[in-house]
Design a protein around this motif. Sequence first.
Motif, short mmCIF file in Angstrom:
data_model
loop_
_atom_site.label_atom_id
_atom_site.label_comp_id
_atom_site.label_asym_id
_atom_site.label_seq_id
_atom_site.Cartn_x
_atom_site.Cartn_y
_atom_site.Cartn_z
N THR A 116 0.85 -1.18 0.00
CA THR A 116 0.00 0.00 0.00
C THR A 116 0.89 1.24 0.00
O THR A 116 2.08 1.17 0.37
CB THR A 116 -0.89 0.03 1.24
OG1 THR A 116 -0.06 0.20 2.41
CG2 THR A 116 -1.71 -1.24 1.37
N PRO A 117 0.36 2.38 -0.38
CA PRO A 117 1.18 3.60 -0.32
C PRO A 117 1.75 3.83 1.07
O PRO A 117 2.92 4.21 1.21
CB PRO A 117 0.18 4.69 -0.72
CG PRO A 117 -0.79 4.00 -1.60
CD PRO A 117 -0.95 2.63 -1.01
N GLU A 118 0.94 3.60 2.09
CA GLU A 118 1.41 3.82 3.46
C GLU A 118 2.58 2.91 3.80
O GLU A 118 3.52 3.32 4.50
CB GLU A 118 0.26 3.59 4.45
CG GLU A 118 -0.83 4.65 4.40
CD GLU A 118 -1.78 4.48 3.22
OE1 GLU A 118 -2.61 5.37 2.99
OE2 GLU A 118 -1.70 3.43 2.53
N GLN A 119 2.55 1.67 3.30
CA GLN A 119 3.66 0.74 3.54
C GLN A 119 4.91 1.19 2.79
O GLN A 119 6.03 1.10 3.31
CB GLN A 119 3.26 -0.67 3.12
CG GLN A 119 2.23 -1.33 4.04
CD GLN A 119 1.74 -2.66 3.47
OE1 GLN A 119 1.57 -2.82 2.26
NE2 GLN A 119 1.48 -3.62 4.37
N ILE A 120 4.73 1.65 1.58
CA ILE A 120 5.86 2.14 0.80
C ILE A 120 6.53 3.31 1.52
O ILE A 120 7.77 3.38 1.62
CB ILE A 120 5.40 2.57 -0.61
CG1 ILE A 120 4.96 1.35 -1.41
CG2 ILE A 120 6.52 3.32 -1.34
CD1 ILE A 120 4.33 1.69 -2.75
N TRP A 121 5.73 4.23 2.05
CA TRP A 121 6.27 5.43 2.68
C TRP A 121 7.17 5.11 3.87
O TRP A 121 8.06 5.89 4.20
CB TRP A 121 5.14 6.34 3.15
CG TRP A 121 4.22 6.79 2.05
CD1 TRP A 121 4.49 6.84 0.71
CD2 TRP A 121 2.88 7.25 2.21
NE1 TRP A 121 3.40 7.30 0.02
CE2 TRP A 121 2.39 7.56 0.91
CE3 TRP A 121 2.03 7.43 3.29
CZ2 TRP A 121 1.10 8.04 0.69
CZ3 TRP A 121 0.75 7.92 3.08
CH2 TRP A 121 0.28 8.21 1.80
N THR A 122 6.94 3.98 4.53
CA THR A 122 7.67 3.70 5.75
C THR A 122 8.67 2.55 5.64
O THR A 122 9.62 2.48 6.42
CB THR A 122 6.69 3.38 6.90
OG1 THR A 122 5.85 2.27 6.50
CG2 THR A 122 5.82 4.58 7.22
N THR A 123 8.47 1.63 4.67
CA THR A 123 9.34 0.44 4.61
C THR A 123 10.34 0.45 3.47
O THR A 123 11.39 -0.19 3.58
CB THR A 123 8.47 -0.83 4.49
OG1 THR A 123 7.72 -0.79 3.27
CG2 THR A 123 7.53 -0.97 5.68
N CYS A 124 10.04 1.13 2.38
CA CYS A 124 10.96 1.14 1.24
C CYS A 124 12.02 2.23 1.41
O CYS A 124 11.69 3.37 1.77
CB CYS A 124 10.21 1.39 -0.06
SG CYS A 124 9.07 0.07 -0.52
N PRO A 125 13.29 1.92 1.15
CA PRO A 125 14.30 2.98 1.15
C PRO A 125 13.99 4.00 0.05
O PRO A 125 13.45 3.64 -1.00
CB PRO A 125 15.60 2.23 0.85
CG PRO A 125 15.32 0.80 1.17
CD PRO A 125 13.87 0.60 0.86
#
Length: 481
Positions: A116-125
């Motif tokens: 999800t966008p929220e997951q991308i914002w916090t987990t992806c470098p």
Amino acid sequence: MRSCASNSGPGTLAFSAVLTASVGVLLSGPLPVHSLTSYANDFVDPAFVLARNFGNTTVEAQATIVQWAEDLASEGPWTVMNKTVTPPSGDKHDYMSWAPYSWPDCSSVGNTTELTPEQIWTTCPYITKDGQFNPDGRLINDVGAFQDLSDAVLYNALAWALKGNAQYSANVAKFVRTWFVDPATAMNPNLNYAQMKRGPDGQVGEHTGVLDLKCMSKLVSGVLILREGKAAEWTSDLDAQLTNWTTSYIKWLTTAKLALDEESAENNHGTFYYNQLAALQILVGDKDGAKATVEKYFTSQYLSQIAANGDQPLETARTRPYHYRAYNLAAMITNAKLGAYVGYDAWNLTTSKGTTIQSALDYAITQPAGKEAASELWPNVVAVGAVYGDPDGKYAKWMLQNAGSTYPEDAQFLWNQPFSDSGLVKAAAAGNGATKGGSSGSGSSGGKNAGTVQDNGARGVVGSASVLAAAGLAALAILVA
């Protein structure tokens, strides 16, 4: 400081006796105006505005200012509470933005389902791609809201000075109260979450985020116009509350590591830092502090920013050199104008290579824009011509050739004077006080002028199409950093 006084604002004055005949043109009927442009930065001397000694060739710029004031007012007020994402602090009162050139790289995350966008914002470098704007960065738009606020305050204050209508000053009071004062909507006085890179290690702000509030100098200009003009709507209570907020923010701006890292930046980031701090020091009445701030810039970063040929190497090295040269030039000019306001003459100070602000402009106008927005440089040309003079008409000719026949309609043409209108400003109605070519088409005279300078921000320059005063807002959202 008492800043409201009944029966002392321009609304109580006989305009036929106080304002120039050019205002009669402004009030008599529609004049052409420019599409809304958000200059990179500016400082407008309130004494210049409140003297109301405007030349006839500025009538179209005046019409533009009034239209921009009304267009912007229809969009406000603005508040940091409108964002849909909560800062890591858990407090929406904290200003928040995402670094504009940061892009996610999820290749090493190891997810087996779509994130999800929220997951991308916090987990992806996140990695930086200079000059490549990530459009999802504007899902949080505190930066755009503040840009609109700073423009709205400036142009509504100017419109109040031009027309004497209390609605304009009331707009300023409402916008300032909402962003800075009202407990339900006010911004906390820090930029701890500005230009977050995102990702697992990017949940705090970057020093580059200080740039987001660079246009405090525009906002301060508007406040000073109302304060010194004794607009009734700008009350002593509101003035005191804004001063209290600003005092707290100045403490953050001069002590927080993020802010101090920005102060030391050698390129436009550092230049704009001094714009912001000096303007805020002026707002709280610390003119000596503002003078020291401007002097520090001109005896530090400035010395290495302009090469012997007038180039700005640190800006030319970026992915959009035309933009960045114009951008830093706007900040340099703003620092010089802030200096002039507090008694520090910087216009002819030279860098370590013997060059001046004028040298930087003279080089910049020789460079092609390519695919970049050529209009970003135009306000700087007018500003430099107004301050250093244009006896041979070089700058006016350049404006006519590059900006076209509508350049006297641009708002900054009001305060960047004297500058030739190239004989373009016409008054069709008899007896309205303006004549064609009220200022000679050959060029402006020399001498410093209390005015201001300009360019971009969260929305950026929007082109130069001429529209009637009844036309709606035209805005293009771009971010430069």
